[in-house]
Design a protein around this motif. Structure first.
Motif, short mmCIF file in Angstrom:
data_model
loop_
_atom_site.label_atom_id
_atom_site.label_comp_id
_atom_site.label_asym_id
_atom_site.label_seq_id
_atom_site.Cartn_x
_atom_site.Cartn_y
_atom_site.Cartn_z
N ASP A 146 0.83 -1.20 0.00
CA ASP A 146 0.00 0.00 0.00
C ASP A 146 0.86 1.25 0.00
O ASP A 146 0.55 2.24 -0.68
CB ASP A 146 -0.93 0.01 1.22
CG ASP A 146 -2.01 -1.06 1.13
OD1 ASP A 146 -2.26 -1.54 0.01
OD2 ASP A 146 -2.58 -1.42 2.18
N ASP A 147 1.96 1.24 0.78
CA ASP A 147 2.85 2.40 0.84
C ASP A 147 3.48 2.69 -0.52
O ASP A 147 3.59 3.84 -0.94
CB ASP A 147 3.95 2.17 1.88
CG ASP A 147 3.44 2.27 3.30
OD1 ASP A 147 2.33 2.81 3.49
OD2 ASP A 147 4.14 1.82 4.23
N VAL A 148 3.91 1.64 -1.21
CA VAL A 148 4.53 1.82 -2.53
C VAL A 148 3.52 2.40 -3.51
O VAL A 148 3.83 3.32 -4.28
CB VAL A 148 5.10 0.48 -3.05
CG1 VAL A 148 5.52 0.61 -4.52
CG2 VAL A 148 6.28 0.03 -2.21
N ILE A 149 2.30 1.88 -3.49
CA ILE A 149 1.26 2.38 -4.39
C ILE A 149 0.96 3.84 -4.09
O ILE A 149 0.84 4.68 -4.99
CB ILE A 149 -0.02 1.53 -4.26
CG1 ILE A 149 0.24 0.12 -4.80
CG2 ILE A 149 -1.17 2.18 -5.01
CD1 ILE A 149 -0.90 -0.85 -4.55
N MET A 150 0.84 4.18 -2.79
CA MET A 150 0.51 5.54 -2.40
C MET A 150 1.60 6.54 -2.79
O MET A 150 1.31 7.68 -3.13
CB MET A 150 0.28 5.61 -0.89
CG MET A 150 -1.09 5.13 -0.45
SD MET A 150 -2.41 6.22 -1.04
CE MET A 150 -2.00 7.72 -0.16
N LYS A 151 2.85 6.12 -2.75
CA LYS A 151 3.97 7.03 -2.99
C LYS A 151 4.41 7.07 -4.45
O LYS A 151 5.35 7.78 -4.78
CB LYS A 151 5.15 6.66 -2.09
CG LYS A 151 4.86 6.90 -0.61
CD LYS A 151 6.04 6.55 0.27
CE LYS A 151 5.72 6.80 1.74
NZ LYS A 151 6.83 6.46 2.64
N THR A 152 3.74 6.31 -5.29
CA THR A 152 4.08 6.31 -6.71
C THR A 152 3.09 7.20 -7.47
O THR A 152 1.88 6.97 -7.45
CB THR A 152 4.02 4.89 -7.30
OG1 THR A 152 4.94 4.05 -6.60
CG2 THR A 152 4.39 4.90 -8.78
N ASP A 153 3.61 8.24 -8.11
CA ASP A 153 2.75 9.10 -8.92
C ASP A 153 2.27 8.32 -10.13
O ASP A 153 3.05 7.68 -10.83
CB ASP A 153 3.52 10.34 -9.39
CG ASP A 153 3.88 11.26 -8.23
OD1 ASP A 153 3.01 11.47 -7.37
OD2 ASP A 153 5.02 11.75 -8.20
#
Length: 245
Positions: free
Chosen positions: A44-51
């Motif tokens: 979830d963190d990776v998805i949230m921080k990827t534009d």
């Protein structure tokens, strides 16, 4: 990636990989990258921080198109509602997501913001554009967040086969004890161009850029609070877009 790896190493490796892969394929690439991560919270963190580029969704209830992000940056999980829409255009489905609505005051400001941003886009983008604005609650007293989206397309014109400009403006507003508002605007622009000519053949270019701007403004009692916030947020977004262009 091994679940025993340090979280910062996993995040760093994921972000480095996403920066090196084609921006046009971000939704597909991020799906492949997160499949390698075992920890669900880290995914979830990776998805949230990827534009990610903006997606166009059809609101079958209100019969119109709107913009959304595939992450929850808009405060609407998977973008399952149109801006100011009272009904979700997409059923929650197996993932369990349901439309996320802000409080009534923010929903009212969201409606005004959508009207203003549409007029702004008409002046700057002229035609073939679509805009959507979402407001959402935060954990800050008197604070809020909002996401302003605009997509401009140009096809088969001036030597361009396909062209897309995606502008994403993520805004947070916090109010301190002295009734001073801190605005923070993170602007991300995606540009995609595909062109064909005799000299270069087929040209397929994609890229993105970020710009952050902050400002502190004392609340002016002469303005209604909605008007005050929208005026300041609009000014910061316009400045960021002008500098990026």
């Amino acid at each position: 990636m091994d679940g025993g790896d340090q979280p910062k190493d996993i995040m760093g490796a994921s972000m480095n990989l996403m920066r090196r892969l084609p921006p046009k394929s971000i939704p597909k690439n991020i799906g492949a990258v997160t499949e390698l991560i075992e920890d669900e919270n880290m995914k979830d963190d990776v998805i949230m921080k990827t534009d990610q580029p903006i997606q166009v969704v059809e609101d079958t209830v209100e019969g119109r198109s709107f913009l959304t992000l595939s992450t929850t940056k808009t405060g609407t999980p998977s973008g399952r509602r149109g801006p100011t829409s009272s009904s979700p255009p997409v059923d929650p489905g197996d993932d369990g997501y349901e439309p996320f609505y802000p409080n009534n005051e923010l929903l009212s400001m969201e409606q005004k913001a959508n009207e203003l941003f549409s007029r702004y886009a008409k002046l700057y983008y002229d035609s073939n554009y679509l805009t959507s604005v979402y407001f959402f609650d935060t954990d800050q007293p008197q604070g809020f967040g909002c996401c302003w989206l605009v997509k401009k397309t140009k096809d088969n014109e001036n030597g361009i086969d396909e062209g897309t400009w995606d502008a994403i403006h993520l805004v947070t507003a916090t109010v301190d004890d002295k009734q001073k508002v801190k605005y923070r605007v993170i602007s991300t622009i995606f540009l995609f161009i595909k062109a064909t000519n005799d000299k270069q053949g087929v040209l397929d270019v994609a890229g993105n850029i970020n710009k952050i701007r902050e400002d502190y403004v004392a609340i002016d009692p002469k303005y209604e609070i909605d008007q005050f916030h929208l005026k300041n947020i609009g000014r910061l977004i316009e400045t960021n877009e002008s500098e990026i262009r």
